[in-house]
Design a protein around this motif. Structure first.
Motif, PDB file in Angstrom:
ATOM      1  N   GLN A  33       0.658  -0.883  -0.133  1.00 12.08           N
ATOM      2  CA  GLN A  33       0.253   0.095   0.123  1.00 12.08           C
ATOM      3  C   GLN A  33       0.573   1.540   0.282  1.00 12.08           C
ATOM      4  N   LYS A  34       1.825   1.231  -0.679  1.00 15.43           N
ATOM      5  CA  LYS A  34       2.946   2.403  -0.793  1.00 15.43           C
ATOM      6  C   LYS A  34       2.124   3.302  -2.203  1.00 15.43           C
ATOM      7  N   ILE A  35       2.757   4.390  -2.461  1.00 14.12           N
ATOM      8  CA  ILE A  35       2.914   5.064  -3.516  1.00 14.12           C
ATOM      9  C   ILE A  35       3.932   5.255  -3.988  1.00 14.12           C
ATOM     10  N   ILE A  36       3.838   4.954  -5.875  1.00 14.50           N
ATOM     11  CA  ILE A  36       5.006   5.745  -6.386  1.00 14.50           C
ATOM     12  C   ILE A  36       5.137   6.752  -6.930  1.00 14.50           C
ATOM     13  N   THR A  37       5.286   7.610  -6.155  1.00 14.04           N
ATOM     14  CA  THR A  37       4.999   9.175  -7.278  1.00 14.04           C
ATOM     15  C   THR A  37       5.437   9.300  -7.827  1.00 14.04           C
ATOM     16  N   ALA A  38       6.801   8.760  -8.990  1.00 12.95           N
ATOM     17  CA  ALA A  38       7.581   9.120 -10.485  1.00 12.95           C
ATOM     18  C   ALA A  38       8.582   8.209  -9.992  1.00 12.95           C
ATOM     19  N   ILE A  39       9.229   7.972 -11.483  1.00 15.11           N
ATOM     20  CA  ILE A  39      10.101   6.863 -11.457  1.00 15.11           C
ATOM     21  C   ILE A  39      10.963   7.589 -12.852  1.00 15.11           C
ATOM     22  N   ILE A  40      12.661   7.679 -11.964  1.00 14.58           N
ATOM     23  CA  ILE A  40      13.429   8.068 -12.822  1.00 14.58           C
ATOM     24  C   ILE A  40      14.006   7.810 -13.975  1.00 14.58           C
ATOM     25  N   ASP A  41      14.096   7.904 -14.670  1.00 18.59           N
ATOM     26  CA  ASP A  41      14.635   7.157 -15.774  1.00 18.59           C
ATOM     27  C   ASP A  41      15.527   8.066 -17.131  1.00 18.59           C
ATOM     28  N   ASP A  42      16.376   7.745 -17.841  1.00 15.94           N
ATOM     29  CA  ASP A  42      16.940   8.464 -19.334  1.00 15.94           C
ATOM     30  C   ASP A  42      16.752   8.513 -20.144  1.00 15.94           C
ATOM     31  N   ASN A  43      15.909   7.085 -19.706  1.00 19.95           N
ATOM     32  CA  ASN A  43      15.560   6.647 -22.044  1.00 19.95           C
ATOM     33  C   ASN A  43      13.876   7.760 -22.209  1.00 19.95           C
ATOM     34  N   PRO A  44      14.273   8.253 -23.118  1.00 15.35           N
ATOM     35  CA  PRO A  44      13.430   8.724 -23.656  1.00 15.35           C
ATOM     36  C   PRO A  44      12.505   8.519 -24.328  1.00 15.35           C
ATOM     37  N   LYS A  45      12.297   6.831 -24.385  1.00 11.90           N
ATOM     38  CA  LYS A  45      11.781   6.153 -24.575  1.00 11.90           C
ATOM     39  C   LYS A  45      10.310   5.591 -23.851  1.00 11.90           C
ATOM     40  N   THR A  46      10.764   5.770 -22.829  1.00 14.76           N
ATOM     41  CA  THR A  46       9.796   5.241 -21.774  1.00 14.76           C
ATOM     42  C   THR A  46      10.193   6.424 -21.230  1.00 14.76           C
ATOM     43  N   GLN A  47       8.299   6.992 -20.666  1.00 17.78           N
ATOM     44  CA  GLN A  47       7.006   7.465 -20.247  1.00 17.78           C
ATOM     45  C   GLN A  47       6.315   7.402 -19.627  1.00 17.78           C
ATOM     46  N   ILE A  48       5.865   5.992 -19.209  1.00 18.13           N
ATOM     47  CA  ILE A  48       4.938   5.318 -18.310  1.00 18.13           C
ATOM     48  C   ILE A  48       5.505   3.776 -18.195  1.00 18.13           C
ATOM     49  N   LEU A  49       5.238   3.746 -16.431  1.00 16.81           N
ATOM     50  CA  LEU A  49       5.018   2.137 -16.539  1.00 16.81           C
ATOM     51  C   LEU A  49       4.799   2.455 -15.740  1.00 16.81           C
ATOM     52  N   LEU A  50       4.127   0.592 -16.329  1.00 14.82           N
ATOM     53  CA  LEU A  50       3.085   0.386 -14.657  1.00 14.82           C
ATOM     54  C   LEU A  50       1.610   1.498 -14.025  1.00 14.82           C
ATOM     55  N   GLY A  51       1.447   2.678 -15.108  1.00 19.57           N
ATOM     56  CA  GLY A  51       1.108   3.691 -15.344  1.00 19.57           C
ATOM     57  C   GLY A  51       1.799   4.268 -14.147  1.00 19.57           C
ATOM     58  N   ILE A  52       2.960   4.677 -14.192  1.00 23.56           N
ATOM     59  CA  ILE A  52       3.583   5.597 -13.673  1.00 23.56           C
ATOM     60  C   ILE A  52       4.821   6.606 -14.113  1.00 23.56           C
ATOM     61  N   GLN A  53       4.426   7.677 -14.059  1.00 20.18           N
ATOM     62  CA  GLN A  53       4.946   8.278 -14.643  1.00 20.18           C
ATOM     63  C   GLN A  53       6.310   8.270 -14.884  1.00 20.18           C
ATOM     64  N   VAL A  54       6.967   8.461 -15.936  1.00 19.73           N
ATOM     65  CA  VAL A  54       8.769   8.402 -15.750  1.00 19.73           C
ATOM     66  C   VAL A  54       9.129   9.656 -16.148  1.00 19.73           C
ATOM     67  N   VAL A  55       9.955  10.221 -15.249  1.00 20.23           N
ATOM     68  CA  VAL A  55      10.987  11.701 -15.911  1.00 20.23           C
ATOM     69  C   VAL A  55      11.738  11.616 -15.461  1.00 20.23           C
ATOM     70  N   HIS A  56      12.406  12.159 -16.952  1.00 17.54           N
ATOM     71  CA  HIS A  56      14.000  12.570 -16.962  1.00 17.54           C
ATOM     72  C   HIS A  56      14.570  13.589 -15.613  1.00 17.54           C
ATOM     73  N   SER A  57      16.192  12.908 -15.504  1.00 16.09           N
ATOM     74  CA  SER A  57      17.034  13.063 -14.167  1.00 16.09           C
ATOM     75  C   SER A  57      16.997  14.546 -14.395  1.00 16.09           C
ATOM     76  N   GLU A  58      17.214  15.075 -15.806  1.00 19.29           N
ATOM     77  CA  GLU A  58      17.311  16.281 -15.617  1.00 19.29           C
ATOM     78  C   GLU A  58      16.780  17.139 -15.296  1.00 19.29           C
ATOM     79  N   ASN A  59      14.831  16.428 -15.254  1.00 22.13           N
ATOM     80  CA  ASN A  59      13.476  17.585 -14.889  1.00 22.13           C
ATOM     81  C   ASN A  59      13.564  17.102 -13.252  1.00 22.13           C
ATOM     82  N   PHE A  60      14.484  16.930 -12.315  1.00 23.61           N
ATOM     83  CA  PHE A  60      13.955  16.109 -11.361  1.00 23.61           C
ATOM     84  C   PHE A  60      15.075  17.072 -10.230  1.00 23.61           C
ATOM     85  N   ILE A  61      14.077  17.140  -9.113  1.00 24.97           N
ATOM     86  CA  ILE A  61      15.773  17.389  -7.627  1.00 24.97           C
ATOM     87  C   ILE A  61      15.138  16.272  -6.800  1.00 24.97           C
ATOM     88  N   LEU A  62      15.983  15.265  -6.415  1.00 27.77           N
ATOM     89  CA  LEU A  62      15.567  15.332  -4.421  1.00 27.77           C
ATOM     90  C   LEU A  62      15.330  15.723  -3.599  1.00 27.77           C
TER      91      LEU A  62
END
Length: 213
Positions: A33-62
């Motif tokens: 019952q945890k929530i995955i808010t985003a997946i960080i990955d630099d592959n431009p071909k992958t935008q959604i994984l199992l319904g979760i947004q995939v974000v390019h690392s350049e567009n993300f601040i941890l």
């Protein structure tokens, strides 16, 4: 626009790496019952994984308070990302894993369905204990170890940092395996193995040395 996920609740997790391994981590977290808010990955071909947004690392601040898991199977890459981003890491344990209350599981580590970690075993940080792998009593796994599906470690086995144990491999009791070693699929390990070795067969034999990672 930078994605600054500074509104996360304690149960919300960020994953790094949109791979097949990541899919399993998503399933484990959602089973808890945890929530995955985003997946960080630099592959431009992958935008959604199992319904979760995939974000390019350049567009993300941890942010410092955000929890994350490096959902990448390669031990060396997992270590590199951990060292680069730092962060507050989270462990993921599938509800059908069996974990002794007398064992210790490090942060960033993932235990998959059917995995068993028995009494007084110590599993380090950012390890992967894959489907139906068995870690018996008094074993010690250092950081970044990956046990593939159906690996069996008898009691008191010690495995060094970054070592990958292939699918179905077996290790008898009291064996010490060095760091950044590769144990081949189905190998049977009946004697100690040095650092950086590649071992295959039954009984296991060293076929080469990687020298370093």
């Amino acid at each position: 626009m930078l994605l600054q996920l500074n509104h996360l609740m304690e149960t919300e997790i960020i994953l790094f790496g949109a791979s097949g391994h990541c899919k399993v981590v998503v399933d484990i977290l959602q089973s808890n019952q945890k929530i995955i808010t985003a997946i960080i990955d630099d592959n431009p071909k992958t935008q959604i994984l199992l319904g979760i947004q995939v974000v390019h690392s350049e567009n993300f601040i941890l942010q410092k308070h955000q929890k994350c898991i490096i959902a990448i199977g390669d031990n060396a890459i997992r270590q590199q990302i951990v060292q680069r981003i730092g962060g507050d890491f989270y462990r993921a344990i599938h509800p059908k894993a069996i974990v002794s209350g007398f064992s210790k599981i490090g942060t960033g580590t993932v235990l998959m369905p059917g995995a068993i970690v028995n009494v007084d075993a110590i599993v380090g940080e950012h390890c992967i204990i894959n489907t139906a792998a068995v870690v018996e009593h008094d074993c010690v796994l250092e950081d970044y170890v990956h046990l593939s599906p159906n690996v069996s470690l008898a009691g008191g086995v010690i495995i060094g940092e970054g070592t990958h144990v292939g699918i179905g491999a077996k290790v008898i009791q009291g064996i010490k395996i060095g760091k950044w070693t590769t144990i081949g699929a189905g190998a049977v390990i009946i004697k100690d193995v040095p650092d950086y070795a590649v071992v295959v067969g039954n009984p296991g034999r060293i076929i080469k040395s990687k020298k370093s990672i």
